[in-house]
Motif scaffolding. Structure first.
Motif, PDB file in Angstrom:
ATOM      1  N   SER A  64       0.825  -1.207   0.000  1.00 41.04           N
ATOM      2  CA  SER A  64       0.000   0.000   0.000  1.00 41.04           C
ATOM      3  C   SER A  64       0.862   1.260   0.000  1.00 41.04           C
ATOM      4  N   ASP A  65       1.955   1.254   0.759  1.00 41.04           N
ATOM      5  CA  ASP A  65       2.868   2.400   0.743  1.00 41.04           C
ATOM      6  C   ASP A  65       3.544   2.531  -0.610  1.00 41.04           C
ATOM      7  N   ALA A  66       3.906   1.385  -1.204  1.00 46.76           N
ATOM      8  CA  ALA A  66       4.559   1.421  -2.516  1.00 46.76           C
ATOM      9  C   ALA A  66       3.630   2.004  -3.573  1.00 46.76           C
ATOM     10  N   ARG A  67       2.352   1.649  -3.525  1.00 43.34           N
ATOM     11  CA  ARG A  67       1.411   2.206  -4.507  1.00 43.34           C
ATOM     12  C   ARG A  67       1.176   3.693  -4.275  1.00 43.34           C
ATOM     13  N   ALA A  68       1.298   4.140  -3.027  1.00 37.70           N
ATOM     14  CA  ALA A  68       1.168   5.574  -2.767  1.00 37.70           C
ATOM     15  C   ALA A  68       2.337   6.346  -3.381  1.00 37.70           C
ATOM     16  N   TYR A  69       3.546   5.767  -3.313  1.00 38.00           N
ATOM     17  CA  TYR A  69       4.709   6.399  -3.931  1.00 38.00           C
ATOM     18  C   TYR A  69       4.686   6.259  -5.447  1.00 38.00           C
ATOM     19  N   CYS A  70       4.216   5.105  -5.916  1.00 40.21           N
ATOM     20  CA  CYS A  70       4.284   4.797  -7.346  1.00 40.21           C
ATOM     21  C   CYS A  70       2.952   4.205  -7.790  1.00 40.21           C
ATOM     22  N   PRO A  71       1.973   5.030  -8.184  1.00 40.19           N
ATOM     23  CA  PRO A  71       0.645   4.509  -8.563  1.00 40.19           C
ATOM     24  C   PRO A  71       0.674   3.584  -9.762  1.00 40.19           C
ATOM     25  N   GLU A  72       1.646   3.728 -10.661  1.00 38.95           N
ATOM     26  CA  GLU A  72       1.700   2.889 -11.859  1.00 38.95           C
ATOM     27  C   GLU A  72       2.420   1.574 -11.628  1.00 38.95           C
ATOM     28  N   LEU A  73       2.689   1.228 -10.375  1.00 45.35           N
ATOM     29  CA  LEU A  73       3.392  -0.013 -10.060  1.00 45.35           C
ATOM     30  C   LEU A  73       2.571  -1.221 -10.482  1.00 45.35           C
ATOM     31  N   TYR A  74       3.217  -2.140 -11.180  1.00 46.42           N
ATOM     32  CA  TYR A  74       2.593  -3.410 -11.549  1.00 46.42           C
ATOM     33  C   TYR A  74       3.155  -4.486 -10.628  1.00 46.42           C
ATOM     34  N   SER A  75       2.276  -5.319 -10.064  1.00 42.97           N
ATOM     35  CA  SER A  75       2.721  -6.302  -9.074  1.00 42.97           C
ATOM     36  C   SER A  75       2.193  -7.685  -9.421  1.00 42.97           C
TER      37      SER A  75
END
Length: 487
Positions: A64-75
């Motif tokens: 959740s923190d990673a998506r806040a920093y990087c909304p275009e993150l693909y996981s």
């Protein structure tokens, strides 16, 4: 001849493994990508590519923190077992350079290249060839060679140049644990040269013998062996017949003998077969193959044999079969089970049934419901193939849940309590009894547009027409919906 050891480190092995097998646009772009693993009641980054690191993300970071920093993150979900198998395949590939190859941790290889560098024109040429082939395969690898295994490892993990002086590297390059590394740095011992300048007895008395052992291994005063990977067991048996056979009973009898031999080998290796292939060679040099996919790892010949009956009866024997070959093309670990008087007579009957049906319609088409860790009705379960999952866990809710769930369907109604009369699916229904409300709040950490609008008040409504429905009301945007039906 001077001993030479090469160390290969794959800093992003899990993410590289997934990306090189993907056909999605993320595999051929600079889009941030990360593998996620569930740890400590939350999803955390397990491995990430270079583009994700450039966005400030790191391993162990919450998703959740990673998506806040990087909304275009693909996981995607991490799979350490597949990573280990992939590393084993890289170790077998590395045998093209030398016969003595071992696995170093979860993301590295170690090669004893003594006496084999001349086959590639020199040590530099050999290492360059490794780098070129790994880069062409889409793998990020750092490679260095030294006289000792410890020095080669230190150069791949901490040096900027493959031939750097290891005495100028941090003490962590000696493969020390984090606690020891922190204690050494607090005393001002930040480089390997700082350790070499101290008396040996002082270091051993303060930090124990492990620090001196690692130091001696890196400097070459203490030998360190390389354990090579063993050859993977080959689970296949064959029978050549003196006379051709063609009757189904004869083929079944031959298959039984092969199964007994194969299952004995699987038992010695503590393995179980998940996929079997029976090849029947005919006298005209043609062949008939029967593939059997099992719902669970098995090595019981008496259970497996009847599953071949349908395929053998429909096979074309031609002018006769003169050879049978049985191979376990996919195996998994299967530990010995304790047999007691309380053991059920047929505890594996469900797996046998799934196997029989799965070989006709496909194992992936036989699915089961498993509970999920979520209070959102749509997310409280997951549908997975029954053959590749275990029925574990249980559902626990304060209020009953309907067995039939569907996307919310709006109905015309007003007010905060269930309507006395309403229409649903072209039916006029009258409320007989209403139980509720049960307020369910959205899970803000999950991206779900249907739940972004706010809370829902759920009601169990028994209609006079016999329908038992699950309705909810949205206070923030007054509307009524039907989402489920009780039996």
């Amino acid at each position: 001849m001077r001993k030479r050891v090469a160390s290969v480190w794959f800093p992003r092995l899990p993410s590289d493994r997934v990306l090189r097998a993907r056909t999605l646009e993320v595999a051929n772009s600079n889009r941030p990508f990360a593998l996620v693993q569930h740890e400590k009641n939350t999803d955390r980054i397990y491995c990430l590519n270079q583009a994700a690191e450039a966005q400030g993300l790191h391993r162990g970071m919450g998703l959740s923190d990673a998506r806040a920093y990087c909304p275009e993150l693909y996981s995607a979900a991490a799979n350490p077992q597949e990573d280990a198998r992939f590393l084993q395949s890289l170790a077998r590939w590395s045998k093209r350079y030398c016969p003595w190859v071992g696995v170093d941790g979860r993301d590295g290889l170690v090669l004893n290249i003594t006496g084999s560098v001349h086959l590639f024109g020199g040590e530099g040429e050999m290492l360059d060839d490794m780098r070129h082939r790994l880069a062409r395969a889409g793998l990020t690898g750092r490679i260095a060679a030294a006289d000792t295994r410890g020095a080669a490892w230190a150069r791949t993990h901490y040096a900027h140049k493959p031939d750097a002086d290891i005495t100028a590297l941090p003490v962590a390059a000696l493969r020390l644990d984090e606690k020891t590394d922190t204690a050494l740095q607090r005393l001002g011992l930040r480089k390997i040269s700082d350790l070499l300048a101290l008396p040996r007895m002082t270091i051993a008395r303060r930090f124990g013998p492990n620090v001196m052992l690692r130091l001696d291994q890196a400097m070459g005063t203490q030998d360190e062996t390389i354990t090579p990977i063993g050859e993977a067991p080959h689970y296949a048996v064959r029978m050549t017949l003196p006379e051709p056979i063609g009757l189904s009973a004869d083929v079944m009898a031959g298959t039984k003998r092969l199964l007994d031999q194969l299952c004995d080998k699987l038992k010695r290796q503590a393995m179980g077969a998940r996929r079997l292939q029976l090849t029947m060679r005919r006298v005209d040099q043609g062949a008939q193959q029967i593939e059997l996919r099992l719902a669970a790892p098995m090595r019981d010949a008496m259970r497996i044999l009847p599953l071949f009956d349908r395929g053998i009866r429909t096979a074309d024997a031609g002018f006769g079969i003169d050879q049978l070959r049985l191979e376990a093309t996919q195996v998994e670990n299967l530990a010995d089970a304790q047999i007691t008087a309380a053991t059920a007579a047929r505890p594996d009957g469900l797996e046998d049934l799934i196997t029989r049906l799965g070989n006709r319609i496909g194992l992936e088409n036989i699915q089961r419901f498993l509970p999920a860790d979520s209070h959102i009705p749509e997310r409280s379960f997951q549908i997975v193939p029954a053959a590749y999952s275990t029925a574990t866990g249980s559902w626990s809710t304060l209020r009953p849940r309907p067995l039939c769930l569907f996307p919310p369907e709006p109905i015309a109604a007003s007010g905060t309590r269930p309507p006395a009369q309403f229409r649903w699916r072209r039916m006029s229904l009258t409320t007989g009894r209403a139980t509720g409300p049960e307020r369910i709040a959205p899970e803000w950490w999950l991206p779900d547009d249907n739940w972004r609008s706010g809370v829902r008040d759920y009601w169990k409504v028994d209609t006079t027409q016999g329908r038992r429905l699950w309705l909810f009301y949205t206070p923030q945007n007054p509307n009524w919906f039907v989402q489920g039906e009780f039996p």
